[in-house]
Motif scaffolding. Structure first.
Motif, PDB file in Angstrom:
ATOM      1  N   VAL B  81       0.868  -1.165   0.000  1.00 18.79           N
ATOM      2  CA  VAL B  81       0.000   0.000   0.000  1.00 18.79           C
ATOM      3  C   VAL B  81       0.911   1.224   0.000  1.00 18.79           C
ATOM      4  O   VAL B  81       1.552   1.523   1.012  1.00 18.79           O
ATOM      5  CB  VAL B  81      -0.934   0.013   1.218  1.00 18.79           C
ATOM      6  N   LEU B  82       0.991   1.903  -1.144  1.00 16.28           N
ATOM      7  CA  LEU B  82       1.893   3.061  -1.238  1.00 16.28           C
ATOM      8  C   LEU B  82       1.335   4.227  -0.440  1.00 16.28           C
ATOM      9  O   LEU B  82       2.064   4.956   0.209  1.00 16.28           O
ATOM     10  CB  LEU B  82       2.085   3.461  -2.705  1.00 16.28           C
ATOM     11  N   TYR B  83       0.010   4.380  -0.524  1.00 17.82           N
ATOM     12  CA  TYR B  83      -0.624   5.475   0.222  1.00 17.82           C
ATOM     13  C   TYR B  83      -2.106   5.183   0.377  1.00 17.82           C
ATOM     14  O   TYR B  83      -2.775   4.789  -0.572  1.00 17.82           O
ATOM     15  CB  TYR B  83      -0.427   6.809  -0.505  1.00 17.82           C
ATOM     16  N   ALA B  84      -2.611   5.324   1.593  1.00 15.66           N
ATOM     17  CA  ALA B  84      -4.051   5.187   1.819  1.00 15.66           C
ATOM     18  C   ALA B  84      -4.417   6.186   2.911  1.00 15.66           C
ATOM     19  O   ALA B  84      -4.061   6.007   4.077  1.00 15.66           O
ATOM     20  CB  ALA B  84      -4.405   3.766   2.240  1.00 15.66           C
ATOM     21  N   SER B  85      -5.110   7.240   2.495  1.00 17.82           N
ATOM     22  CA  SER B  85      -5.339   8.351   3.429  1.00 17.82           C
ATOM     23  C   SER B  85      -6.235   7.930   4.591  1.00 17.82           C
ATOM     24  O   SER B  85      -5.974   8.283   5.734  1.00 17.82           O
ATOM     25  CB  SER B  85      -5.950   9.541   2.682  1.00 17.82           C
ATOM     26  N   THR B  86      -7.309   7.158   4.300  1.00 18.92           N
ATOM     27  CA  THR B  86      -8.233   6.795   5.380  1.00 18.92           C
ATOM     28  C   THR B  86      -7.553   5.948   6.444  1.00 18.92           C
ATOM     29  O   THR B  86      -7.912   6.009   7.618  1.00 18.92           O
ATOM     30  CB  THR B  86      -9.440   6.018   4.817  1.00 18.92           C
ATOM     31  N   LEU B  87      -6.573   5.153   6.023  1.00 19.82           N
ATOM     32  CA  LEU B  87      -5.891   4.262   6.971  1.00 19.82           C
ATOM     33  C   LEU B  87      -4.625   4.891   7.530  1.00 19.82           C
ATOM     34  O   LEU B  87      -3.972   4.301   8.392  1.00 19.82           O
ATOM     35  CB  LEU B  87      -5.547   2.947   6.266  1.00 19.82           C
ATOM     36  N   ARG B  88      -4.271   6.050   7.023  1.00 16.12           N
ATOM     37  CA  ARG B  88      -3.031   6.724   7.403  1.00 16.12           C
ATOM     38  C   ARG B  88      -1.824   5.811   7.168  1.00 16.12           C
ATOM     39  O   ARG B  88      -0.929   5.703   7.993  1.00 16.12           O
ATOM     40  CB  ARG B  88      -3.090   7.184   8.876  1.00 16.12           C
ATOM     41  N   TRP B  89      -1.829   5.139   5.992  1.00 18.14           N
ATOM     42  CA  TRP B  89      -0.736   4.234   5.648  1.00 18.14           C
ATOM     43  C   TRP B  89       0.117   4.851   4.545  1.00 18.14           C
ATOM     44  O   TRP B  89      -0.409   5.367   3.561  1.00 18.14           O
ATOM     45  CB  TRP B  89      -1.285   2.896   5.121  1.00 18.14           C
ATOM     46  N   THR B  90       1.422   4.758   4.680  1.00 19.17           N
ATOM     47  CA  THR B  90       2.342   5.123   3.605  1.00 19.17           C
ATOM     48  C   THR B  90       3.378   4.026   3.482  1.00 19.17           C
ATOM     49  O   THR B  90       4.021   3.658   4.476  1.00 19.17           O
ATOM     50  CB  THR B  90       3.046   6.463   3.917  1.00 19.17           C
ATOM     51  N   ASP B  91       3.499   3.471   2.286  1.00 23.54           N
ATOM     52  CA  ASP B  91       4.498   2.425   2.017  1.00 23.54           C
ATOM     53  C   ASP B  91       4.416   1.269   3.012  1.00 23.54           C
ATOM     54  O   ASP B  91       5.423   0.888   3.614  1.00 23.54           O
ATOM     55  CB  ASP B  91       5.915   3.024   2.008  1.00 23.54           C
ATOM     56  N   VAL B  92       3.233   0.731   3.172  1.00 25.96           N
ATOM     57  CA  VAL B  92       3.053  -0.428   4.058  1.00 25.96           C
ATOM     58  C   VAL B  92       3.103  -1.704   3.214  1.00 25.96           C
ATOM     59  O   VAL B  92       2.256  -1.907   2.341  1.00 25.96           O
ATOM     60  CB  VAL B  92       1.702  -0.344   4.810  1.00 25.96           C
ATOM     61  N   PRO B  93       4.101  -2.565   3.457  1.00 18.69           N
ATOM     62  CA  PRO B  93       4.212  -3.825   2.695  1.00 18.69           C
ATOM     63  C   PRO B  93       3.198  -4.841   3.222  1.00 18.69           C
ATOM     64  O   PRO B  93       3.559  -5.873   3.794  1.00 18.69           O
ATOM     65  CB  PRO B  93       5.655  -4.263   2.939  1.00 18.69           C
ATOM     66  N   LEU B  94       1.939  -4.522   3.005  1.00 19.58           N
ATOM     67  CA  LEU B  94       0.849  -5.267   3.630  1.00 19.58           C
ATOM     68  C   LEU B  94       0.885  -6.749   3.254  1.00 19.58           C
ATOM     69  O   LEU B  94       0.626  -7.625   4.091  1.00 19.58           O
ATOM     70  CB  LEU B  94      -0.487  -4.634   3.199  1.00 19.58           C
ATOM     71  N   GLY B  95       1.224  -7.009   1.981  1.00 21.32           N
ATOM     72  CA  GLY B  95       1.254  -8.403   1.523  1.00 21.32           C
ATOM     73  C   GLY B  95       2.223  -9.240   2.322  1.00 21.32           C
ATOM     74  O   GLY B  95       1.879 -10.333   2.798  1.00 21.32           O
ATOM     75  N   SER B  96       3.438  -8.740   2.510  1.00 20.91           N
ATOM     76  CA  SER B  96       4.428  -9.575   3.207  1.00 20.91           C
ATOM     77  C   SER B  96       4.116  -9.662   4.701  1.00 20.91           C
ATOM     78  O   SER B  96       4.318 -10.711   5.320  1.00 20.91           O
ATOM     79  CB  SER B  96       5.851  -9.076   2.944  1.00 20.91           C
ATOM     80  N   ILE B  97       3.601  -8.593   5.293  1.00 20.34           N
ATOM     81  CA  ILE B  97       3.217  -8.648   6.713  1.00 20.34           C
ATOM     82  C   ILE B  97       2.159  -9.726   6.944  1.00 20.34           C
ATOM     83  O   ILE B  97       2.290 -10.585   7.828  1.00 20.34           O
ATOM     84  CB  ILE B  97       2.678  -7.276   7.187  1.00 20.34           C
ATOM     85  N   LEU B  98       1.114  -9.690   6.116  1.00 20.82           N
ATOM     86  CA  LEU B  98       0.006 -10.630   6.317  1.00 20.82           C
ATOM     87  C   LEU B  98       0.377 -12.048   5.903  1.00 20.82           C
ATOM     88  O   LEU B  98      -0.116 -13.024   6.480  1.00 20.82           O
ATOM     89  CB  LEU B  98      -1.227 -10.142   5.556  1.00 20.82           C
ATOM     90  N   SER B  99       1.252 -12.149   4.906  1.00 21.00           N
ATOM     91  CA  SER B  99       1.695 -13.465   4.490  1.00 21.00           C
ATOM     92  C   SER B  99       2.504 -14.128   5.604  1.00 21.00           C
ATOM     93  O   SER B  99       2.374 -15.330   5.853  1.00 21.00           O
ATOM     94  CB  SER B  99       2.524 -13.325   3.207  1.00 21.00           C
ATOM     95  N   ASP B 100       3.314 -13.348   6.289  1.00 22.46           N
ATOM     96  CA  ASP B 100       4.042 -13.881   7.448  1.00 22.46           C
ATOM     97  C   ASP B 100       3.068 -14.308   8.540  1.00 22.46           C
ATOM     98  O   ASP B 100       3.230 -15.355   9.169  1.00 22.46           O
ATOM     99  CB  ASP B 100       5.001 -12.822   8.015  1.00 22.46           C
ATOM    100  N   ASP B 101       2.043 -13.473   8.787  1.00 21.42           N
ATOM    101  CA  ASP B 101       1.051 -13.811   9.819  1.00 21.42           C
ATOM    102  C   ASP B 101       0.336 -15.122   9.511  1.00 21.42           C
ATOM    103  O   ASP B 101       0.141 -15.967  10.383  1.00 21.42           O
ATOM    104  CB  ASP B 101      -0.029 -12.717   9.902  1.00 21.42           C
TER     105      ASP B 101
END
Lengths: 330, 330
Positions: B81-101
């Motif tokens: 997620v390069l940018y998501a204003s509602t979530l206040r996320w910038t450059d969050v490697p969401l795929g790898s975080i959740l894949s590890d989980d």
């Protein structure tokens, strides 16, 4: 016996034919007027291609394919010209007619899309997977590449940037729609508005020449820049290209076009950077070069154009033979 | 042990999670608020997915992948997620975080593009190689498919239909730009303009309800229809889609939207027919269905969704479980 293809760029005023070798160089060329009232356009095309094919064979080359590019609505899958107003063609299966004539595979493409393909392979948008070529001549049309693939559309009608409603409540377009971009920014539009607002009958190039000292020229040009900036902002929002390449006669205005256009586009964007805006590297040769690529692909030699470079494609020999100077005068 | 995936549709107000089986049906679902001030959005997402994964395994299913869709600027290649204003996320490697989980492959997609993919596979644009999904909710965004491929753009920012300059000299947008389409036609835009022009504080749905007897509602709505018709005309000229599909809350207006929109679009076109304009079949389930498709593809089971049909995806069981009624109320 070296292999060659025929490349034909059908324009409103000229048919520009060339014999192109595997290096991309033009080895023979012939340009004729497209408005010969004594002959059907199709017969002019067939005769021109037959002459070029004959000359190529006489000089010891082997014809392996042909690529024809034209304005209008083109179905590249069936190699058919669905509609081309300047040629008065409707549903002409040009590919099969010419393939029967020449005995080689023939590809049919849209002229601006072919130029966009050429520019993306060898020119100003080379290396960009997302790019838009905007051809500003008599009218305006665009070639859109996304993920390296050209956008054709359901009815082969994508890329009509000249007819987006730049100003929905604006002036009538000769096309019957209102506020079209090319009402304001195109060769015909600039000339028409300059005259309609009380000026003389001038070409777009003459209007550009007068910018420094003619307030009416400056006004008409400023409106054109604004309409084009609206168009490029729209393209940026919808398609997010890396680069927008300007080509066609009006793009020869150079900095008088680029400087205010880039500034207005940037200023109109609040939360993202503008894509790069450049002028074409291949200029008026783009259509012919794209047609050559299509021809080698049709001949099942898609690997041939992969070796080409702009330096070779635009060599002095090429330019002399084709009689087509590059647009890049500044 | 049947295989399942997790599908998560991250919205501005809710996180809608589901466990989806190989028939496309939702077998378990949980929706939580996205605006829990006591927890970071990322922790809410991780906890929700962990609960759903645990419940799926307890009931004898084997988790093989997950698909997460969110608004913002998404790079599907790197699952970031390069940018998501509602979530206040910038450059969050969401795929790898959740894949590890989760211990399974995780795909990350853009919510409107996922809905566009789902609609093109199973819904109103099924069978069309060129289609545009227009989501009209709080704001406006589009998913563009050309030749069956989604247009992502150079900066993963394509499809910002809500911010094209529908009226370049028009009203300011909250985004900082001027005359944006969503100033006039969006949930937030309709409500804002109704109040700014002297009306009460109403939602877009309330404004639509008042159309028959409230001149201010009719005026604001008419401006919105005009802006959207300008946007669809622009899309038609540039992209030439076979079908435009409307989704999102405002699309529930049904004929009050479709009838004048189709008429204005057709009337604004002088030399070509309008594309079909339809409302979504999958409605608010589109994001979840698209996320399920992405999840099975990430799990290397791309063939699984090819068997799905809207009838199965929108079965009563699904709707009850997901608590997400279709938008198709008319």
């Amino acid at each position: 016996m070296s292999e060659v293809v025929l490349a034909l760029d059908i324009g409103g005023t000229n048919l520009k034919g060339a014999v192109v070798d595997t290096s991309g160089r033009v080895i023979l060329a012939e340009t004729i007027g497209a408005d010969d009232a004594t002959a059907e356009p199709l017969e002019l095309v067939r005769a021109l291609l037959a002459r070029l094919a004959g000359r190529a064979e006489q000089s010891g080359h082997r014809l392996v394919g042909a690529g024809i590019v034209t304005p209008g609505i083109i179905d590249p899958e069936t190699a058919t010209v669905l509609y081309a107003s300047t040629l008065r063609w409707t549903d002409v299966p040009l590919g099969s007619i010419l393939s029967d004539d020449l005995g080689v595979p023939v590809a049919i493409g849209h002229d601006v899309r072919a130029a966009g393909l050429a520019e993306a392979l060898f020119g100003a948008s080379s290396g960009a997977a997302q790019s838009v070529l905007v051809a500003i001549g008599t009218g305006v049309a665009a070639s859109i590449l996304t993920s390296g693939t050209q956008v054709i559309g359901e009815l082969s009608s994508a890329g009509e940037l000249g007819h987006i409603p730049a100003f929905p409540h604006g002036e009538d377009c000769t096309c019957g729609q209102r506020g079209c971009l090319e009402v304001y920014m195109s060769g015909a539009g600039l000339a028409r508005r300059y005259a309609a607002l009380g000026g003389e009958s001038l070409s777009a190039a003459q209007i550009v020449d007068r910018l420094p000292h003619d307030p009416l020229a400056a006004r008409v040009w400023a409106d054109g820049i604004e309409a084009l900036a609206v168009g490029l902002k729209t393209v940026t929002m919808l398609l997010d290209p890396a680069v927008v390449v300007l080509t066609g006669g009006v793009s020869r205005a150079g900095d008088a076009l680029l400087v205010p256009l880039r500034r207005q586009l940037s200023e109109s964007l609040a939360w993202r950077a503008a894509p790069r805006v450049e002028t074409s590297v291949l200029g008026t040769s783009g259509g012919r070069i794209g047609a050559s690529v299509l021809a080698f692909r049709a001949a099942n030699r898609a690997e041939v154009p992969e070796q080409w470079t702009a330096a070779t494609l635009l060599s002095p020999r090429d330019l002399t033979a084709a009689g087509a100077p590059s647009l890049q005068t500044n």
